[in-house]
Design a protein around this motif. Sequence first.
Motif, short mmCIF file in Angstrom:
data_model
loop_
_atom_site.label_atom_id
_atom_site.label_comp_id
_atom_site.label_asym_id
_atom_site.label_seq_id
_atom_site.Cartn_x
_atom_site.Cartn_y
_atom_site.Cartn_z
N UNK A 176 0.98 -10.72 17.11
CA UNK A 176 1.09 -10.91 18.54
C UNK A 176 0.51 -10.49 19.19
N UNK A 177 -1.05 -10.32 18.68
CA UNK A 177 -2.18 -10.45 19.63
C UNK A 177 -1.79 -11.28 21.33
N UNK A 178 -2.11 -12.67 20.63
CA UNK A 178 -2.38 -13.96 21.20
C UNK A 178 -1.89 -13.75 22.21
N UNK A 179 -0.08 -12.90 21.91
CA UNK A 179 0.94 -13.44 23.14
C UNK A 179 0.53 -11.87 24.44
N UNK A 180 -0.81 -11.29 24.07
CA UNK A 180 -0.72 -10.18 25.13
C UNK A 180 -1.79 -10.71 25.30
N UNK A 181 -2.67 -10.93 24.41
CA UNK A 181 -4.48 -11.29 25.93
C UNK A 181 -4.29 -12.76 25.54
N UNK A 182 -5.46 -12.96 26.61
CA UNK A 182 -5.87 -14.22 26.36
C UNK A 182 -7.66 -14.37 25.69
N UNK A 183 -7.80 -13.19 25.15
CA UNK A 183 -8.97 -12.85 24.32
C UNK A 183 -9.18 -13.76 23.14
N UNK A 184 -9.64 -14.04 22.59
CA UNK A 184 -9.35 -14.78 21.23
C UNK A 184 -9.54 -13.43 19.96
N UNK A 185 -10.83 -12.57 20.57
CA UNK A 185 -11.38 -11.88 19.57
C UNK A 185 -11.17 -10.21 19.61
N UNK A 186 -10.58 -9.74 18.67
CA UNK A 186 -9.77 -8.74 18.67
C UNK A 186 -10.58 -7.17 17.54
N UNK A 187 -11.85 -6.96 18.47
CA UNK A 187 -12.07 -6.27 17.24
C UNK A 187 -11.89 -4.58 17.24
N UNK A 188 -11.99 -4.47 15.93
CA UNK A 188 -11.89 -2.75 15.95
C UNK A 188 -13.00 -1.81 16.76
N UNK A 189 -12.70 -1.11 17.15
CA UNK A 189 -13.97 -0.73 18.30
C UNK A 189 -14.51 0.71 17.09
N UNK A 190 -15.54 1.16 16.89
CA UNK A 190 -16.72 1.59 16.07
C UNK A 190 -16.53 2.86 16.79
N UNK A 191 -16.23 4.06 15.68
CA UNK A 191 -16.44 5.52 16.03
C UNK A 191 -17.31 6.45 16.03
N UNK A 192 -17.29 7.73 16.48
CA UNK A 192 -18.62 8.09 16.98
C UNK A 192 -18.70 9.09 15.25
N UNK A 193 -17.14 9.41 14.93
CA UNK A 193 -16.61 9.97 13.69
C UNK A 193 -17.11 8.92 12.25
N UNK A 194 -17.37 9.65 10.94
CA UNK A 194 -18.34 9.07 10.03
C UNK A 194 -16.90 8.81 9.87
N UNK A 195 -16.88 7.40 8.39
CA UNK A 195 -16.10 8.05 7.41
C UNK A 195 -16.23 8.88 6.77
N UNK A 196 -14.65 8.97 6.31
CA UNK A 196 -14.03 10.45 4.87
C UNK A 196 -14.71 9.17 4.08
#
Length: 196
Positions: free
Chosen positions: A176-196
Amino acid sequence: MNFLKSTFLLLVPILFLAACNKNSSSLSTDAVDSLKLTYQQITVDVEQAWVDMIMDDDGKLENMRRILQEVGYSDSYNRLKFDSLNKEVDALAQLRYDQESMSDSDLITLYDERTGTTLGKLMTFTTSLPQFEQYPLMGTLLQEIFEADDRVLRYRIQYDNAAKSYNQFITDHESNLGLLTSQEIHHAKALFELPE
């Protein structure tokens, strides 16, 4: 009999498509509006957490420059060390990660290590000046610098918490992201926390 069989065979795909369309019907206007508000709030939270963290780090770098300015007002100091520290502080500002480059954890580690090294040199250089006691602002600035350095982890955790909420939202509502914003690309944000 053949007529009924033919009609039945025609109706089955039509009924199937109708059922599929019913199950995947678009969200109501109220649901879209609610999701838009949530998306906007989560986006604002991530950006605010980033701005708070960077402003605090900017303040630390600025205080490092200010303490060197104070050193410059004193009568006797090692000019080579002074110039070298000024360059190191400027290099920190250039080295620091942004929201894109922070996906490289080695860059964050490098920035943290260089910051720690520069802070150690700055403290040793400043406190060893014969006039250190005559410039109380130097002591105040050093204290503020180390307090800001102690806050780094707290700000990173706050940013990660906001970024995790954002990442979860775009995962949960990907269709549903296309309905919520005009941005076409939605990337996950990088985290400081290292993956387990």
